[in-house]
Write a protein that holds these residues in place. Structure first.
Motif, PDB file in Angstrom:
ATOM      1  N   UNK A   1     -34.698  -0.015  37.620  1.00  0.00           N
ATOM      2  CA  UNK A   1     -33.310  -0.471  37.665  1.00  0.00           C
ATOM      3  C   UNK A   1     -32.833  -0.893  36.278  1.00  0.00           C
ATOM      4  N   UNK A   2     -33.679  -1.654  35.570  1.00  0.00           N
ATOM      5  CA  UNK A   2     -33.311  -2.085  34.217  1.00  0.00           C
ATOM      6  C   UNK A   2     -33.290  -0.915  33.251  1.00  0.00           C
ATOM      7  N   UNK A   3     -34.203   0.037  33.416  1.00  0.00           N
ATOM      8  CA  UNK A   3     -34.207   1.227  32.564  1.00  0.00           C
ATOM      9  C   UNK A   3     -32.937   2.041  32.775  1.00  0.00           C
ATOM     10  N   UNK A   4     -32.522   2.202  34.035  1.00  0.00           N
ATOM     11  CA  UNK A   4     -31.299   2.969  34.327  1.00  0.00           C
ATOM     12  C   UNK A   4     -30.075   2.296  33.698  1.00  0.00           C
ATOM     13  N   UNK A   5     -29.994   0.976  33.787  1.00  0.00           N
ATOM     14  CA  UNK A   5     -28.878   0.265  33.163  1.00  0.00           C
ATOM     15  C   UNK A   5     -28.901   0.436  31.648  1.00  0.00           C
ATOM     16  N   UNK A   6     -30.091   0.394  31.064  1.00  0.00           N
ATOM     17  CA  UNK A   6     -30.210   0.552  29.617  1.00  0.00           C
ATOM     18  C   UNK A   6     -29.805   1.962  29.177  1.00  0.00           C
ATOM     19  N   UNK A   7     -30.221   2.983  29.943  1.00  0.00           N
ATOM     20  CA  UNK A   7     -29.844   4.367  29.618  1.00  0.00           C
ATOM     21  C   UNK A   7     -28.329   4.532  29.668  1.00  0.00           C
ATOM     22  N   UNK A   8     -27.695   3.999  30.707  1.00  0.00           N
ATOM     23  CA  UNK A   8     -26.242   4.101  30.818  1.00  0.00           C
ATOM     24  C   UNK A   8     -25.553   3.444  29.624  1.00  0.00           C
ATOM     25  N   UNK A   9     -26.068   2.291  29.196  1.00  0.00           N
ATOM     26  CA  UNK A   9     -25.469   1.591  28.061  1.00  0.00           C
ATOM     27  C   UNK A   9     -25.636   2.382  26.770  1.00  0.00           C
ATOM     28  N   UNK A  10     -26.811   2.992  26.567  1.00  0.00           N
ATOM     29  CA  UNK A  10     -27.054   3.773  25.349  1.00  0.00           C
ATOM     30  C   UNK A  10     -26.162   5.004  25.303  1.00  0.00           C
ATOM     31  N   UNK A  11     -26.060   5.723  26.431  1.00  0.00           N
ATOM     32  CA  UNK A  11     -25.245   6.933  26.459  1.00  0.00           C
ATOM     33  C   UNK A  11     -23.769   6.593  26.255  1.00  0.00           C
ATOM     34  N   UNK A  12     -23.312   5.520  26.873  1.00  0.00           N
ATOM     35  CA  UNK A  12     -21.914   5.120  26.722  1.00  0.00           C
ATOM     36  C   UNK A  12     -21.625   4.720  25.276  1.00  0.00           C
ATOM     37  N   UNK A  13     -22.598   4.087  24.627  1.00  0.00           N
ATOM     38  CA  UNK A  13     -22.374   3.586  23.271  1.00  0.00           C
ATOM     39  C   UNK A  13     -22.460   4.693  22.231  1.00  0.00           C
ATOM     40  N   UNK A  14     -23.442   5.583  22.375  1.00  0.00           N
ATOM     41  CA  UNK A  14     -23.713   6.539  21.311  1.00  0.00           C
ATOM     42  C   UNK A  14     -23.341   7.977  21.628  1.00  0.00           C
ATOM     43  N   UNK A  15     -23.189   8.298  22.888  1.00  0.00           N
ATOM     44  CA  UNK A  15     -22.919   9.678  23.236  1.00  0.00           C
ATOM     45  C   UNK A  15     -21.580   9.817  23.903  1.00  0.00           C
TER      46      UNK A  15
END
Length: 344
Positions: A110-124
């Motif tokens: 769950x925490x990994x999924x939230x982190x992935x969403x944040x990274x993609x939103x920020x950088x991609x």
């Protein structure tokens, strides 16, 4: 807050583990790590292979607990978690634990999924199908300069060396749902522009449009010309042909260039317009013009061919056109096509 965490962790070992996982990912996000670093750190924390996949690009990242790329082929996932942004799923994270999931794996994912969403939103680019209408309009506008158009395409997630197809849509269904259906697993963006929806996609499968959708598909290489073609093709759609390709219109596309005032003053078009009050006659004429045959029109209408013949004769008298003659049928087809353009 830290004092509360310590008190809770003393009450329940599960809570202690969950809090440590949350703190672990909070630290990673403060360090602004990228997706490979997230997968590598997750594999080390879980002590098994961890993976991340983005559906739109097909990108897959897998790391082993030792910090190196995991060997192929991947093992079956012991547990998975979808990655979502703005309520739209765009990726998956998972663990490949040989002996099955552990108690805290769900918290970790769950925490990994939230982190992935944040990274993609920020950088991609935003992975969701719905896009900023201003960016989409910049791509398809004939007034846009090429550097600005190229930048907008990059921000939307499209590669500069790949062609982009443009679709004009009218539907009560959500645009993001339509876009995901016609271009599954590949970059696709959609935005409402006035009374018409615009969909940008690398490929378009015309057979995947859901029922009730009217769509025109452009064919030109440049997005601005492709949008104009898509709008024109949309005007030629009807109940029997809800999806039209501009490339298939041929010379019929020239009808869209006729000024509206000139088209309305034409006697044949005006006669077609008078049929609108009788939907049965209009449907019969449409079927006959589409097939050019009384028997095939009867099959479409589920009527006996003699009944269709009587209707066609009556419609011909009302229009002042001999519909049984080739020239008369051509006149009726053109008039019906122009009337549809005006109706749209």
């Amino acid at each position: 807050m830290e004092a509360l965490a310590v008190r809770l962790s003393g009450l329940d070992p599960y809570v202690d583990g969950a809090i440590r996982i949350v703190a672990f990912y909070d630290t990673l996000m403060r360090r602004r790590v990228d997706l490979p670093a997230l997968a590598r750190a997750s594999a080390a924390l879980a002590e098994c292979v961890a993976g991340i996949r983005l559906h739109g690009t097909g990108r897959t990242i897998r790391f082993s607990p030792g910090g190196t790329g995991a060997a192929d082929p991947p093992a079956p996932a012991s547990s998975t978690m979808p990655v979502s942004l703005d309520e739209e799923e765009f990726g998956t994270v998972w663990l490949e634990r040989p002996d099955g999931p552990l108690q805290l794996d769900e918290v970790l994912l769950e925490r990994l999924a939230l982190a992935v969403a944040a990274v993609v939103e920020r950088y991609g680019p935003a992975p969701t199908t719905l896009a900023d209408p201003a960016l989409v309009e910049l791509v398809i506008s004939s007034r846009s300069e090429e550097p600005a158009r190229a930048r907008a395409l990059r921000l939307l997630g499209f590669a500069p060396d790949r062609p982009v197809r443009v679709v004009a849509v009218r539907s009560r269904l959500p645009l993001d749902r339509i876009g995901a259906l016609i271009c599954p697993g590949r970059p696709v963006k959609a935005a409402p522009l006035g009374d018409v929806g615009a969909i940008l996609a690398t490929t378009v499968d015309p057979d995947r449009f859901p029922a009730g959708v009217r769509a025109g598909i452009g064919a030109a290489g440049s997005p601005d010309r492709c949008w104009q073609e898509a709008r024109t093709a949309l005007r030629f759609t009807g109940p029997r042909e809800p999806v039209r390709h501009h490339a298939d219109l041929g010379a019929l596309a020239l009808l869209a260039e006729i000024p509206e005032a000139v088209a309305r003053e034409n006697a044949d078009v005006a006669a077609i317009a008078r049929l609108v009050g009788d939907p049965e006659d209009l449907e019969t004429l449409d079927a006959y013009c589409a097939t050019g045959s009384l028997r095939r029109a009867a099959d479409l209408l589920h009527l006996h061919h003699s009944s269709v013949a009587r209707r066609v004769e009556q419609i011909g008298r009302a229009l002042g056109i001999d519909l049984t003659a080739p020239a008369g049928l051509t006149r009726a087809r053109l008039a019906l096509g122009v009337w549809r353009l005006l109706d749209h």
